[in-house]
Design a protein around this motif. Structure first.
Motif, PDB file in Angstrom:
ATOM      1  N   GLN A  73       0.822  -1.210   0.000  1.00 35.16           N
ATOM      2  CA  GLN A  73       0.000   0.000   0.000  1.00 35.16           C
ATOM      3  C   GLN A  73       0.854   1.256   0.000  1.00 35.16           C
ATOM      4  N   ALA A  74       2.023   1.199   0.644  1.00 33.10           N
ATOM      5  CA  ALA A  74       2.888   2.377   0.733  1.00 33.10           C
ATOM      6  C   ALA A  74       3.383   2.836  -0.627  1.00 33.10           C
ATOM      7  N   PHE A  75       3.415   1.927  -1.602  1.00 33.47           N
ATOM      8  CA  PHE A  75       3.881   2.282  -2.937  1.00 33.47           C
ATOM      9  C   PHE A  75       2.800   2.941  -3.777  1.00 33.47           C
ATOM     10  N   LYS A  76       1.580   2.922  -3.314  1.00 31.78           N
ATOM     11  CA  LYS A  76       0.480   3.453  -4.112  1.00 31.78           C
ATOM     12  C   LYS A  76       0.270   4.941  -3.912  1.00 31.78           C
ATOM     13  N   ALA A  77       1.111   5.547  -3.081  1.00 34.77           N
ATOM     14  CA  ALA A  77       0.992   6.995  -2.845  1.00 34.77           C
ATOM     15  C   ALA A  77       1.623   7.810  -3.967  1.00 34.77           C
ATOM     16  N   GLY A  78       2.316   7.137  -4.897  1.00 35.42           N
ATOM     17  CA  GLY A  78       2.887   7.838  -6.039  1.00 35.42           C
ATOM     18  C   GLY A  78       4.308   8.288  -5.857  1.00 35.42           C
ATOM     19  N   HIS A  79       4.938   7.917  -4.723  1.00 34.95           N
ATOM     20  CA  HIS A  79       6.340   8.271  -4.510  1.00 34.95           C
ATOM     21  C   HIS A  79       7.010   7.125  -3.764  1.00 34.95           C
ATOM     22  N   TRP A  80       8.341   7.165  -3.740  1.00 35.26           N
ATOM     23  CA  TRP A  80       9.075   6.108  -3.046  1.00 35.26           C
ATOM     24  C   TRP A  80       8.864   6.259  -1.542  1.00 35.26           C
TER      25      TRP A  80
END
Length: 277
Positions: A164-171
């Motif tokens: 889910q942390a990768f779905k924010a659009g940034h590393w």
């Protein structure tokens, strides 16, 4: 953290159900050539050619503008020759792991993760060719870059919070995520490195590339970790992301540049130019 502490963490992680996938058969066939002194580029190319994914990985790396080879490569034999046998092995090992960790439900996340690690690996090798620090081999440096966050790929399959942390659009800030989830992608990465029989320096770089006292790391792990962190810092900067740990690593990166007669800013400009080119 001592080795005994790592072993205890590994035991706890394994007990939680985290599983490390085995090496695929195609990769094992290529790796077997490493023990044959008579095997050269032709033999490696023949074994690699049997697997389309491994073949594609070799051509992709040898054609990368970051490495700056700028040579037309029209055969797998030539690609292997240009990369060198040791670096070719590193490339196919990383591709084998990517395939082994594939999860169709996580296609976008895994693509983002492996693309980032691939770019880090290429930047590490490019920086190495400029700085030429003593005692750091190119194939080892490539593996340190391509595998440094491999533990994240394992955790994404186990804990939805990582994916889910990768779905924010940034590393994502992986160190903060580890703290939040009471996990350690660095320790999981160490498990992967041991299971996949990666060189000791690579395993140690994976384990320690988030250390809060990088100046205490022994060589060549310190140099490898600095190069990995530098590459990640450049990518974070280009994406407008913060890198709160960089001040710990920047003095070490500056010290690595001094023997080559370069300022860190000059090296960064060189690497960014290759990324753009």
């Amino acid at each position: 953290m001592h080795a005994d502490d790592d072993d205890r963490l590994i035991e706890a992680i394994l007990a939680s159900g985290v599983k490390i996938p085995p090496m695929p058969a195609a990769l094992l066939e290529v790796l077997a050539l490493a023990g044959d002194d008579r095997a050269g580029a032709r033999e490696y190319a023949r074994a690699i050619a049997r697997d389309p994914a491994l073949t594609g990985a070799v051509f992709r790396v040898v054609g990368s503008p970051v490495l700056g080879l700028r040579v037309k490569v029209d055969s797998l034999d030539k690609a292997v020759t240009l990369l060198g046998l040791a670096t070719t092995l590193a490339v196919v090992r990383s591709e084998g792991m990517r395939v082994a960790l594939h999860d169709s439900a996580l296609d976008v996340v895994m693509h983002t993760l492996w693309r980032r690690m691939g770019t880090v690996a290429e930047l590490v090798v490019a920086a190495l060719r400029v700085l030429r620090p003593r005692g750091v081999r190119e194939d080892i440096a490539y593996q340190a870059g391509i595998f440094h966050d491999c533990g994240v790929a394992v955790l994404c399959r186990r804990d939805p919070a990582y994916a889910q942390a990768f779905k924010a659009g940034h590393w994502p800030d992986l160190a903060a995520l580890d703290a939040e989830r009471h996990a350690s992608h660095a320790v999981v990465g160490l498990m992967v490195a041991r299971n996949w029989q990666l060189p000791a320096e690579v395993a140690e770089t994976i384990r320690h590339h988030h250390d809060s006292h990088p100046d205490l790391l022994a060589e060549p792990v310190r140099s490898l970790a600095v190069l990995v962190r530098l590459a990640g810092h450049l990518l974070d900067g280009g994406a407008g992301a913060d890198d709160p740990a960089w001040p710990l690593w920047q003095p070490l990166a500056e010290a690595m540049c001094e023997p080559a007669g370069l300022a860190l800013a000059e090296l960064e400009a060189e690497l960014l130019g290759r990324l753009a080119g």
